[in-house]
Design a protein around this motif. Sequence first.
Motif, PDB file in Angstrom:
ATOM      1  N   ALA A   1       6.354   2.048  -5.711  1.00 10.52           N
ATOM      2  CA  ALA A   1       4.908   1.966  -5.933  1.00 10.52           C
ATOM      3  C   ALA A   1       4.143   2.511  -4.736  1.00 10.52           C
ATOM      4  O   ALA A   1       3.153   3.242  -4.904  1.00 10.52           O
ATOM      5  N   VAL A   2       4.586   2.178  -3.531  1.00 10.06           N
ATOM      6  CA  VAL A   2       3.930   2.687  -2.321  1.00 10.06           C
ATOM      7  C   VAL A   2       4.043   4.206  -2.271  1.00 10.06           C
ATOM      8  O   VAL A   2       3.080   4.911  -1.937  1.00 10.06           O
ATOM      9  N   SER A   3       5.220   4.726  -2.636  1.00  9.28           N
ATOM     10  CA  SER A   3       5.428   6.173  -2.640  1.00  9.28           C
ATOM     11  C   SER A   3       4.462   6.869  -3.593  1.00  9.28           C
ATOM     12  O   SER A   3       3.799   7.854  -3.241  1.00  9.28           O
ATOM     13  N   GLY A   4       4.350   6.355  -4.834  1.00  2.00           N
ATOM     14  CA  GLY A   4       3.467   6.966  -5.817  1.00  2.00           C
ATOM     15  C   GLY A   4       1.995   6.827  -5.464  1.00  2.00           C
ATOM     16  O   GLY A   4       1.221   7.776  -5.593  1.00  2.00           O
ATOM     17  N   CYS A   5       1.612   5.639  -4.998  1.00  2.00           N
ATOM     18  CA  CYS A   5       0.203   5.408  -4.637  1.00  2.00           C
ATOM     19  C   CYS A   5      -0.197   6.246  -3.429  1.00  2.00           C
ATOM     20  O   CYS A   5      -1.336   6.715  -3.323  1.00  2.00           O
ATOM     21  N   ARG A   6       0.735   6.428  -2.518  1.00  2.00           N
ATOM     22  CA  ARG A   6       0.441   7.215  -1.318  1.00  2.00           C
ATOM     23  C   ARG A   6       0.132   8.660  -1.688  1.00  2.00           C
ATOM     24  O   ARG A   6      -0.830   9.263  -1.189  1.00  2.00           O
TER      25      ARG A   6
END
Length: 219
Positions: A33-38
């Motif tokens: 999720a952090v990867s995609g949101c970033r």
Amino acid sequence: MSYIYSIFQEMGEALRIPASFVVLECIGTLAGAVSGCRLSAAKQFDLFGALIVGTATAVGGGTIRDLILGLTPFWMTNPIYLCCCLFGLVWVIVFRRYLVKQNNMWFIYDCIGLALFNAIGIEKTLGLGLPYWAAICMGCVTGAGGGVLRDVLMNEVPLIFRKEIYALACIAGGVVYVFCHSAGWRIEACALISSVVVIVIRMLAVKYKWEMPKMKAED
């Protein structure tokens, strides 16, 4: 502590994976999720768009895996996974100035998610009594599927198809997992070693610019 463990144990029974792998799945979901949101923040998506991309990155591969295996998608069995995705969005919002500017941080989160999801996909498939080769395939789908959905939603050619060693890292990690599993090692040890192999291969591939040979329309 025993109450928390019992919760993870119940979740593991519902998901057909060991309780320890539920923890790994939560960590992998958060990292995805952090990867995609970033990446969404880097392209200035709104909050809803960032959440959608982050969620697709985090649970996309596992959803494809479960549908292929004829199971209810794992994130539908407990809201904790969507909570992890929401927390990932909050994490990027709070630390956006640091995360958006640091490509290496996105790469680290992507590697962690890829490695953990690969191991989880393998173990879940083996738990259903399917053969090793099928487990390696499902591990690759689980690890790389979310990244493919992320890139499609962001209108980019999926990373897995254009550069770097991505799916092959999952396959290599899967082979190591299967070897350790067939040797009678504990599944936690299998997952750890397999994840390390995936992460190391990804890092080396990026550092030394390893790529698969490309298809050419003309000689």
